[in-house]
Write an enzyme that holds these catalytic residues in place. Structure first.
Site, PDB file in Angstrom:
ATOM      1  N   ASP A   1       0.002  -5.665   6.247  1.00 27.58           N
ATOM      2  CA  ASP A   1      -1.312  -5.298   5.712  1.00 27.58           C
ATOM      3  C   ASP A   1      -2.247  -6.465   6.021  1.00 27.58           C
ATOM      4  O   ASP A   1      -1.963  -7.610   5.671  1.00 27.58           O
ATOM      5  CB  ASP A   1      -1.187  -5.061   4.207  1.00 27.58           C
TER       6      ASP A   1
ATOM      7  N   ASP B   1      -9.848  -3.519   5.845  1.00 31.20           N
ATOM      8  CA  ASP B   1      -8.488  -3.621   5.309  1.00 31.20           C
ATOM      9  C   ASP B   1      -7.660  -2.523   5.974  1.00 31.20           C
ATOM     10  O   ASP B   1      -8.069  -1.357   5.961  1.00 31.20           O
ATOM     11  CB  ASP B   1      -8.608  -3.400   3.781  1.00 31.20           C
TER      12      ASP B   1
ATOM     13  N   HIS C   1      -8.979   1.731  -2.666  1.00 33.43           N
ATOM     14  CA  HIS C   1     -10.022   1.047  -3.445  1.00 33.43           C
ATOM     15  C   HIS C   1     -11.285   0.886  -2.633  1.00 33.43           C
ATOM     16  O   HIS C   1     -11.254   0.922  -1.397  1.00 33.43           O
ATOM     17  CB  HIS C   1      -9.495  -0.337  -3.855  1.00 33.43           C
TER      18      HIS C   1
ATOM     19  N   HIS D   1     -11.096  -5.725  -3.970  1.00 34.02           N
ATOM     20  CA  HIS D   1     -10.748  -4.528  -4.743  1.00 34.02           C
ATOM     21  C   HIS D   1     -11.865  -4.204  -5.694  1.00 34.02           C
ATOM     22  O   HIS D   1     -12.096  -4.916  -6.657  1.00 34.02           O
ATOM     23  CB  HIS D   1      -9.465  -4.756  -5.551  1.00 34.02           C
TER      24      HIS D   1
ATOM     25  N   GLU E   1      -5.006   3.976   1.173  1.00 34.03           N
ATOM     26  CA  GLU E   1      -3.700   3.397   1.493  1.00 34.03           C
ATOM     27  C   GLU E   1      -2.524   4.082   0.822  1.00 34.03           C
ATOM     28  O   GLU E   1      -2.024   3.619  -0.185  1.00 34.03           O
ATOM     29  CB  GLU E   1      -3.666   1.888   1.250  1.00 34.03           C
TER      30      GLU E   1
ATOM     31  N   GLU F   1      -2.788   2.454   6.229  1.00 30.82           N
ATOM     32  CA  GLU F   1      -4.085   2.201   5.590  1.00 30.82           C
ATOM     33  C   GLU F   1      -5.187   2.049   6.629  1.00 30.82           C
ATOM     34  O   GLU F   1      -5.000   1.409   7.666  1.00 30.82           O
ATOM     35  CB  GLU F   1      -4.015   0.914   4.755  1.00 30.82           C
TER      36      GLU F   1
END
Ligand code: CO
Length: 297
Positions: A89, A100, A160, A168, A193, A282
């Site tokens: 990640d 992200d 998020h 986040h 994700e 993700e």
């Protein structure tokens, strides 16, 4: 994030962060093989991000088999990859504007379906995104896609929103159906994700902890704790950082002290039960008028 209007310049930085991330993710995946070093891989990814003009938004997470998130190599980590399920990640920011993205690599060669489950769940959610879609409906699509492959979503992890210098933020994107949730709005920037598992569908805190973030600023007298705090507020602000990124020699001790004063908080490794396997996929998206734009493709 919801309801905040970003300028075109700010969206451009989100997109730039996404482009850097997509390239680094591909180059990093190519280097994951049995026998290669976790620490070298993380350092490769993080230095490539810098070379391409971004900064790491958080330490590269490396999760193995039943681990789901928040693991990153220690300063002198000598771990190497075995025939395992590896999930990475990666986060990138450009001037605090974030991207992200995560993917799973099956070095064991027997988890094709589990890897496909999280990837298909991610695509199913992306397909549905448009202004007004409830986040719980996206969760339902994720749950169904993972269920179709015979696995469970991890329900106590979620996607998020991504704010400025905020890794986040709202809205929360659940990994299962939830009734009467917040609708996404035009211009929202969110990370979707899904995690798929053959385990219980819940993660718990493990004992390892190599990632921290600033909680609040406070006067700190201890010299080494203050050196850590100075670097954090200057370099990472409220974004998560790795112990190995700290210049201070006695960082572990300083972090324990800062954590006791609630100045920083740690992120323990999140893991499924022993013997289970976890895959993750993700992407970061910007909600557009007629759907969404994936910044990390
Ligand atoms: Co992520």
């Amino acid at each position: 994030m919801s309801g905040i209007d970003l300028t075109s310049e700010q969206y451009a930085m989100h997109r730039e962060a996404g482009e850097i991330l997509a390239q680094v993710r591909e180059e990093t995946v190519d280097r994951i093989e049995v026998g290669s070093s976790h620490l070298e891989l993380a350092e490769f990814a993080e230095s490539r991000i810098r070379e391409l003009g971004g900064r790491p938004a958080f330490p590269m997470n490396i999760s193995i088999d039943h681990e789901a998130a928040h693991g990153t190599p220690a300063r002198d980590d000598d771990a190497t990859f075995g025939e395992e399920l590896v999930n990475i990640d990666i986060g990138v920011h450009v001037d605090g504007w974030l991207a992200d993205s995560a993917t799973t690599v099956d070095l064991r060669g027997s988890h094709e379906d589990l890897v496909a489950a999280s990837e298909e769940a991610l695509e199913a959610a992306i397909e549905l995104i448009e202004p007004g879609i409830e986040t719980g409906v996206l969760g339902g699509a994720i749950e169904d896609a993972i269920g179709d492959r015979g696995y469970r979503p991890i329900v106590n992890l979620s996607g998020h929103g991504l704010g400025h210098w905020e890794q986040h933020t709202g809205p929360n994107i659940p990994n299962r159906y939830i009734k009467d949730t917040q609708p996404l709005e035009l211009g929202d920037v969110v990370a979707i994700e899904p995690f798929a598992t053959d385990g219980s569908g819940r993660v718990e805190d493990g004992s390892d902890q190599q990632i921290y973030a600033l909680e609040r600023e406070a006067p700190v007298r201890n010299r080494s704790a203050r050196a850590v705090l100075d670097q954090v507020t200057e370099e990472f602000r409220t974004l998560p950082f790795a112990v190995r990124w700290l210049k201070e020699r006695r960082a572990e001790m300083a972090l324990r002290r800062l954590e006791m004063q609630d100045v920083v908080h740690g992120y323990p490794v999140l893991q499924e039960r022993e013997g289970a396997y976890v895959s993750q996929a993700e992407h970061t998206v910007i909600v557009t008028e007629d759907g969404c734009e994936v910044t990390t493709r």
